[in-house]
Design an enzyme around this catalytic site. Structure first.
Site, PDB file in Angstrom:
ATOM      1  N   ASP A  55       0.848  -1.190   0.000  1.00  0.00           N
ATOM      2  CA  ASP A  55       0.000   0.000   0.000  1.00  0.00           C
ATOM      3  C   ASP A  55       0.889   1.248   0.000  1.00  0.00           C
ATOM      4  O   ASP A  55       1.894   1.317   0.714  1.00  0.00           O
ATOM      5  CB  ASP A  55      -0.922   0.006   1.223  1.00  0.00           C
ATOM      6  CG  ASP A  55      -2.066   0.984   1.080  1.00  0.00           C
ATOM      7  OD1 ASP A  55      -3.219   0.532   0.939  1.00  0.00           O
ATOM      8  OD2 ASP A  55      -1.816   2.212   1.091  1.00  0.00           O
ATOM      9  N   ILE A  56       0.512   2.239  -0.765  1.00  0.00           N
ATOM     10  CA  ILE A  56       1.318   3.458  -0.909  1.00  0.00           C
ATOM     11  C   ILE A  56       1.289   4.299   0.378  1.00  0.00           C
ATOM     12  O   ILE A  56       2.189   5.126   0.600  1.00  0.00           O
ATOM     13  CB  ILE A  56       0.805   4.281  -2.119  1.00  0.00           C
ATOM     14  CG1 ILE A  56       1.881   5.212  -2.634  1.00  0.00           C
ATOM     15  CG2 ILE A  56      -0.469   5.060  -1.780  1.00  0.00           C
ATOM     16  CD1 ILE A  56       1.592   5.780  -4.016  1.00  0.00           C
ATOM     17  N   ASN A  97     -12.925  -3.141   2.455  1.00  0.00           N
ATOM     18  CA  ASN A  97     -13.847  -2.021   2.578  1.00  0.00           C
ATOM     19  C   ASN A  97     -14.771  -2.039   1.372  1.00  0.00           C
ATOM     20  O   ASN A  97     -14.303  -2.099   0.229  1.00  0.00           O
ATOM     21  CB  ASN A  97     -13.073  -0.703   2.627  1.00  0.00           C
ATOM     22  CG  ASN A  97     -12.187  -0.597   3.862  1.00  0.00           C
ATOM     23  OD1 ASN A  97     -12.537  -1.101   4.930  1.00  0.00           O
ATOM     24  ND2 ASN A  97     -11.039   0.039   3.722  1.00  0.00           N
ATOM     25  N   GLY A 119     -15.965   2.676   3.610  1.00  0.00           N
ATOM     26  CA  GLY A 119     -14.682   3.378   3.491  1.00  0.00           C
ATOM     27  C   GLY A 119     -13.902   3.036   2.242  1.00  0.00           C
ATOM     28  O   GLY A 119     -12.711   3.302   2.156  1.00  0.00           O
ATOM     29  N   GLN A 120     -14.576   2.460   1.234  1.00  0.00           N
ATOM     30  CA  GLN A 120     -13.877   2.104  -0.007  1.00  0.00           C
ATOM     31  C   GLN A 120     -13.609   3.364  -0.827  1.00  0.00           C
ATOM     32  O   GLN A 120     -14.543   4.125  -1.122  1.00  0.00           O
ATOM     33  CB  GLN A 120     -14.717   1.118  -0.822  1.00  0.00           C
ATOM     34  CG  GLN A 120     -14.011   0.634  -2.080  1.00  0.00           C
ATOM     35  CD  GLN A 120     -14.812  -0.430  -2.832  1.00  0.00           C
ATOM     36  OE1 GLN A 120     -15.953  -0.737  -2.478  1.00  0.00           O
ATOM     37  NE2 GLN A 120     -14.209  -0.987  -3.867  1.00  0.00           N
ATOM     38  N   HIS A 124     -10.458  -4.937  -3.414  1.00  0.00           N
ATOM     39  CA  HIS A 124      -9.119  -5.251  -2.899  1.00  0.00           C
ATOM     40  C   HIS A 124      -9.205  -5.654  -1.443  1.00  0.00           C
ATOM     41  O   HIS A 124     -10.103  -5.217  -0.712  1.00  0.00           O
ATOM     42  CB  HIS A 124      -8.189  -4.038  -3.050  1.00  0.00           C
ATOM     43  CG  HIS A 124      -8.759  -2.770  -2.524  1.00  0.00           C
ATOM     44  ND1 HIS A 124      -9.668  -2.015  -3.246  1.00  0.00           N
ATOM     45  CD2 HIS A 124      -8.586  -2.125  -1.350  1.00  0.00           C
ATOM     46  CE1 HIS A 124     -10.017  -0.954  -2.538  1.00  0.00           C
ATOM     47  NE2 HIS A 124      -9.385  -1.004  -1.366  1.00  0.00           N
ATOM     48  N   HIS A 132      -7.035  -5.559   2.051  1.00  0.00           N
ATOM     49  CA  HIS A 132      -5.893  -5.022   2.791  1.00  0.00           C
ATOM     50  C   HIS A 132      -5.400  -6.104   3.751  1.00  0.00           C
ATOM     51  O   HIS A 132      -6.209  -6.764   4.401  1.00  0.00           O
ATOM     52  CB  HIS A 132      -6.313  -3.846   3.675  1.00  0.00           C
ATOM     53  CG  HIS A 132      -6.840  -2.651   2.974  1.00  0.00           C
ATOM     54  ND1 HIS A 132      -6.108  -1.501   2.835  1.00  0.00           N
ATOM     55  CD2 HIS A 132      -8.043  -2.404   2.401  1.00  0.00           C
ATOM     56  CE1 HIS A 132      -6.850  -0.581   2.211  1.00  0.00           C
ATOM     57  NE2 HIS A 132      -8.018  -1.107   1.936  1.00  0.00           N
TER      58      HIS A 132
END
Ligand code: AMP
Ligand code: ZN
Length: 114
Positions: free
Chosen positions: A30-31, A87, A93-94, A100, A102
């Site tokens: 994740d960035i 999410n 909270g998407q 995807h 997490h």
């Protein structure tokens, strides 16, 4: 999907720190990590959210969980534990409309989430 950042990562149009790739899925860091280990696993097929899972595409979910299992062992966080999060939609909270998962690990995670 042309305007999807995760499809662009899959196509190589946007760079990512890849962890694992096969013909069905991609895993990358994740960035904006929320834990010492925070990576995402995505299907290569553009599935918008968990709302789109059906009999036809559901095999990808089992495959994603098998790949998560493999990666957490390789990153040595399997025994300490980790959290898998999906999410879904606005209230979930998407923020990226390509389904995807997490995976967060490497610290004691709080529960419940906010
Ligand atoms: P969500 O809020 O569940 O939709 O999660 C989207 C996640 O994608 C967030 O944790 C972002 O930090 C992450 N993200 C967005 N753009 C990128 C990118 N280019 N490379 C890696 N992760 C990204
Ligand atoms: Zn996409």
């Amino acid at each position: 999907m042309a305007d999807c950042i995760f499809c662009k990562i899959i196509n190589g149009d946007i760079p990512s720190k890849k962890i694992y790739e096969d013909d069905k899925v991609l895993a990358f860091h994740d960035i904006s990590p929320e834990a010492p280990v925070h990576f995402l696993v995505i299907p290569k097929e553009h599935i918008v959210s968990a709302n789109e899972i059906n009999e036809e595409n559901s095999k990808i979910i089992a495959h994603i969980f098998i790949i998560i299992n493999k990666i957490v062992r390789e990153l040595n966080v399997a025994d300490a534990g980790y959290r898998i999060i999906n999410n879904c939609g606005t209230d979930g909270g998407q923020t990226v409309g390509h389904m995807h998962f997490h995976i967060l690990a490497g610290r004691n995670l709080k529960w419940p989430p906010g």
